[in-house]
Design a protein around this motif. Sequence first.
Motif, PDB file in Angstrom:
ATOM      1  N   THR A  42       4.912   0.863 -31.016  1.00  0.00           N
ATOM      2  CA  THR A  42       4.883   1.597 -29.759  1.00  0.00           C
ATOM      3  C   THR A  42       4.584   3.064 -30.013  1.00  0.00           C
ATOM      4  O   THR A  42       5.022   3.643 -31.010  1.00  0.00           O
ATOM      5  N   ALA A  43       3.818   3.642 -29.089  1.00  0.00           N
ATOM      6  CA  ALA A  43       3.489   5.062 -29.162  1.00  0.00           C
ATOM      7  C   ALA A  43       4.654   5.872 -28.608  1.00  0.00           C
ATOM      8  O   ALA A  43       5.256   5.507 -27.597  1.00  0.00           O
ATOM      9  N   GLU A  44       4.956   6.970 -29.292  1.00  0.00           N
ATOM     10  CA  GLU A  44       5.970   7.920 -28.822  1.00  0.00           C
ATOM     11  C   GLU A  44       5.281   9.271 -28.651  1.00  0.00           C
ATOM     12  O   GLU A  44       4.056   9.335 -28.658  1.00  0.00           O
ATOM     13  N   ASP A  45       6.034  10.328 -28.512  1.00  0.00           N
ATOM     14  CA  ASP A  45       5.463  11.667 -28.334  1.00  0.00           C
ATOM     15  C   ASP A  45       4.870  12.210 -29.630  1.00  0.00           C
ATOM     16  O   ASP A  45       5.244  11.787 -30.730  1.00  0.00           O
ATOM     17  N   ASP A  46       3.956  13.173 -29.507  1.00  0.00           N
ATOM     18  CA  ASP A  46       3.405  13.938 -30.632  1.00  0.00           C
ATOM     19  C   ASP A  46       2.755  13.076 -31.704  1.00  0.00           C
ATOM     20  O   ASP A  46       2.955  13.305 -32.902  1.00  0.00           O
ATOM     21  N   ASP A  47       1.963  12.093 -31.303  1.00  0.00           N
ATOM     22  CA  ASP A  47       1.257  11.222 -32.250  1.00  0.00           C
ATOM     23  C   ASP A  47       2.186  10.486 -33.206  1.00  0.00           C
ATOM     24  O   ASP A  47       1.827  10.192 -34.345  1.00  0.00           O
ATOM     25  N   VAL A  48       3.407  10.190 -32.741  1.00  0.00           N
ATOM     26  CA  VAL A  48       4.383   9.427 -33.523  1.00  0.00           C
ATOM     27  C   VAL A  48       4.401   8.000 -32.988  1.00  0.00           C
ATOM     28  O   VAL A  48       4.364   7.774 -31.778  1.00  0.00           O
ATOM     29  N   TYR A  49       4.460   7.044 -33.931  1.00  0.00           N
ATOM     30  CA  TYR A  49       4.455   5.629 -33.574  1.00  0.00           C
ATOM     31  C   TYR A  49       5.636   4.948 -34.248  1.00  0.00           C
ATOM     32  O   TYR A  49       5.929   5.220 -35.409  1.00  0.00           O
ATOM     33  N   HIS A  50       6.303   4.070 -33.503  1.00  0.00           N
ATOM     34  CA  HIS A  50       7.472   3.350 -34.009  1.00  0.00           C
ATOM     35  C   HIS A  50       7.064   1.929 -34.369  1.00  0.00           C
ATOM     36  O   HIS A  50       6.607   1.169 -33.521  1.00  0.00           O
ATOM     37  N   TYR A  51       7.244   1.593 -35.641  1.00  0.00           N
ATOM     38  CA  TYR A  51       6.919   0.272 -36.165  1.00  0.00           C
ATOM     39  C   TYR A  51       8.195  -0.513 -36.440  1.00  0.00           C
ATOM     40  O   TYR A  51       9.136   0.026 -37.024  1.00  0.00           O
ATOM     41  N   VAL A  52       8.193  -1.776 -36.066  1.00  0.00           N
ATOM     42  CA  VAL A  52       9.201  -2.719 -36.517  1.00  0.00           C
ATOM     43  C   VAL A  52       8.414  -3.855 -37.170  1.00  0.00           C
ATOM     44  O   VAL A  52       7.528  -4.442 -36.551  1.00  0.00           O
ATOM     45  N   LEU A  53       8.733  -4.108 -38.440  1.00  0.00           N
ATOM     46  CA  LEU A  53       8.003  -5.116 -39.210  1.00  0.00           C
ATOM     47  C   LEU A  53       8.864  -6.352 -39.410  1.00  0.00           C
ATOM     48  O   LEU A  53      10.094  -6.295 -39.317  1.00  0.00           O
TER      49      LEU A  53
END
Length: 159
Positions: A42-53
Amino acid sequence: MVSIRSASVVGTEVKADPDTVRALLLDVVGCGLLMPGVESLTAEDDDVYHYVLATISNGAVSHTPDHRTRFDTSDAACIRWEPVGSHNFRSWGAFRTVPGSGPGTTFLEIDTRSEADVDIAPVVLPLVEPFARQQSDQVTEGFLTAIKERVESGAGAAS
């Protein structure tokens, strides 16, 4: 708690022009979901992305990577990422693209390194790291193959 480190560098020629390849790479979520083992991105603020693998297990170690990554897409020919915050997994790397050997082709390289914090005795680390390196290579190679197939199929940017 110990850190298991791994790194992979793989590249291939893709039958598509550089702009087409970069369009897919710049779709961070759509492209990232092509990586083997990504359960959510999922995309978050400031070009940060949250990955769950997906959980990785070899009998001795079980680990579910969960991390945040910031992408720098300012240079489309070298899209870089780095970890953000403190998590049980960290990844650094780059997608590099250059014109391929013929017209309408692109050479794409994925260069990545990672660290996973796992709860094992330090004495076990030399037994576990080769497995981590093998897993890293398999994921990176699978990711490269999926990107190549997506671009060459004409599907363009992932949905």
